[in-house]
Design an enzyme around this catalytic site. Structure first.
Site, PDB file in Angstrom:
ATOM      1  N   LEU A 155      -4.671  -5.584   1.817  1.00  0.00           N
ATOM      2  CA  LEU A 155      -4.571  -4.299   1.108  1.00  0.00           C
ATOM      3  C   LEU A 155      -3.257  -3.891  -0.205  1.00  0.00           C
ATOM      4  O   LEU A 155      -2.146  -4.315   0.051  1.00  0.00           O
ATOM      5  CB  LEU A 155      -3.816  -3.428   2.727  1.00  0.00           C
ATOM      6  CG  LEU A 155      -3.921  -2.401   2.981  1.00  0.00           C
ATOM      7  CD1 LEU A 155      -6.116  -1.687   2.391  1.00  0.00           C
ATOM      8  CD2 LEU A 155      -3.942  -2.065   3.843  1.00  0.00           C
ATOM      9  N   ASP A 156      -4.087  -3.341  -0.857  1.00  0.00           N
ATOM     10  CA  ASP A 156      -2.866  -2.748  -1.680  1.00  0.00           C
ATOM     11  C   ASP A 156      -1.851  -1.510  -1.262  1.00  0.00           C
ATOM     12  O   ASP A 156      -1.188  -1.612  -0.499  1.00  0.00           O
ATOM     13  CB  ASP A 156      -3.433  -1.682  -2.656  1.00  0.00           C
ATOM     14  CG  ASP A 156      -4.967  -2.148  -3.121  1.00  0.00           C
ATOM     15  OD1 ASP A 156      -4.840  -3.356  -3.801  1.00  0.00           O
ATOM     16  OD2 ASP A 156      -5.664  -1.526  -4.228  1.00  0.00           O
ATOM     17  N   PRO A 157      -0.355  -3.063  -1.883  1.00  0.00           N
ATOM     18  CA  PRO A 157       1.174  -1.677  -2.170  1.00  0.00           C
ATOM     19  C   PRO A 157       0.577  -0.207  -1.308  1.00  0.00           C
ATOM     20  O   PRO A 157       1.585   0.076  -1.011  1.00  0.00           O
ATOM     21  CB  PRO A 157       2.181  -1.996  -3.171  1.00  0.00           C
ATOM     22  CG  PRO A 157       1.210  -3.391  -3.591  1.00  0.00           C
ATOM     23  CD  PRO A 157      -0.192  -3.000  -3.601  1.00  0.00           C
ATOM     24  N   ARG A 191     -10.704   1.446  -5.260  1.00  0.00           N
ATOM     25  CA  ARG A 191      -9.644   2.888  -6.354  1.00  0.00           C
ATOM     26  C   ARG A 191     -11.091   1.717  -7.463  1.00  0.00           C
ATOM     27  O   ARG A 191     -11.400   3.418  -8.023  1.00  0.00           O
ATOM     28  CB  ARG A 191      -9.229   1.370  -6.860  1.00  0.00           C
ATOM     29  CG  ARG A 191      -7.561   1.610  -6.355  1.00  0.00           C
ATOM     30  CD  ARG A 191      -6.716   0.450  -6.662  1.00  0.00           C
ATOM     31  NE  ARG A 191      -6.921  -0.369  -6.522  1.00  0.00           N
ATOM     32  CZ  ARG A 191      -6.801  -1.542  -7.112  1.00  0.00           C
ATOM     33  NH1 ARG A 191      -6.017  -1.796  -8.382  1.00  0.00           N
ATOM     34  NH2 ARG A 191      -6.541  -2.887  -7.135  1.00  0.00           N
TER      35      ARG A 191
END
Length: 293
Positions: free
Chosen positions: A37-39, A174
């Site tokens: 999971l992206d920051p 994204r």
């Protein structure tokens, strides 16, 4: 300790940050996660502890998100954490227009991952190459999006769309935000992302690191049992003698038509033994989780 933790990852933390923190909190080395999971994203990050790390590969791959797409902005990272490439007001963009474009992002689609991602090209991670300023052509990948449902629309110079997205593994939200903006030549970027479901775990049942620490201090924390996270797989029970042979690596003949991976249990004790694969009526050991003597 062994099993799974349904972690609600907080904003700004990498998935590795969470694993490192949990290793200290639990005083365990064997801690891993499913689905990076992206920051900048929050929400469900399934964590495996102890021997359950060996089961990560068998978790279901489906995921669900609540995402906010901002139109009129394009960034280097395809989210608000990157540098702005273009910024152009697009007040004239309407929800009805956006809705007509959504079906092209549903189903099996070809998607080019963001240049800032953990995908490897020629043995190097894309975000490492991007940070060095190296320009590389990122190959498209086939991903699957099951549904996109509109939740909200906010008008303005930079209108925002809230959507619920259900998808398969490897899908970059994204990239959907970026490509949706490209359809209208306005630019688009991901303004917010919450993962609401991942690998059988739901946000409503998740724990923050603070929640977990409180339960650990109170002595009330219990991880999710290892096999409970694998309910997507059918189950097979074996009597003691067959169970012992199976745990020793032997194949067991069964009068079953099921094909594929299954959870294996000992009939008398209902102990979860591991993961097997049924082929032509034969149960083949894949991963022995709890051997019996």
């Amino acid at each position: 300790m062994q099993g799974f933790i349904n972690l609600n990852k907080q904003f700004g933390w990498t998935s590795h940050d969470c694993v490192a923190r949990l290793r200290k909190m639990l005083r365990l080395k064997r801690v891993g996660h499913a689905g990076t999971l992206d920051p900048a994203a929050t929400g469900v990050l399934p964590i495996a502890v102890g021997k359950a790390t060996r089961l990560l590969q068998y978790l279901p791959s489906d995921k669900a998100y609540k995402a906010t797409v901002r139109f009129g902005v394009q960034t280097t990272t395809d989210d608000l954490q990157g540098e702005i490439i273009t910024s152009q007001p697009c007040r004239g963009l309407s929800l009805s227009e956006v809705k007509t474009a959504l079906p092209q992002f549903i189903g099996k689609i070809e998607q080019i991952p963001p240049i800032y991602s953990a995908i490897q090209v020629e043995g190097k991670r894309l975000y490492d190459l991007a940070r060095k300023g190296e320009i590389i052509e990122v190959p498209a990948r086939t991903v699957e999006v099951f549904s996109i449902d509109v939740l909200d629309w906010r008008e303005g110079d930079f209108p925002e769309l809230d959507v619920a997205i259900a998808c398969g593994s490897g899908t970059y939200i994204r990239a959907i935000a970026r490509d949706l903006g490209a359809v209208f030549h306005t630019g688009g970027t991901l303004a917010a992302l919450i993962r609401t479901h991942s690998s059988g775990f739901n946000l409503t049942d998740s724990l923050t690191l603070t929640d977990l620490e409180t339960q650990l201090q109170a002595g009330t924390f219990e991880p999710t049992p290892a096999d409970a996270a694998l309910q997507c797989l059918p189950s097979v029970t074996l009597p003691s003698i067959s169970a012992q042979k199976w745990c020793q690596g032997q194949r067991i003949e069964l009068n079953l038509e099921t094909i594929g991976k299954v959870r294996v249990y000992q009939a008398e004790t209902n102990i979860f033994l591991g993961i097997g694969e049924l082929q032509a009526g034969v149960l083949i050991p894949q991963m022995v989780f709890e051997p019996i003597s």
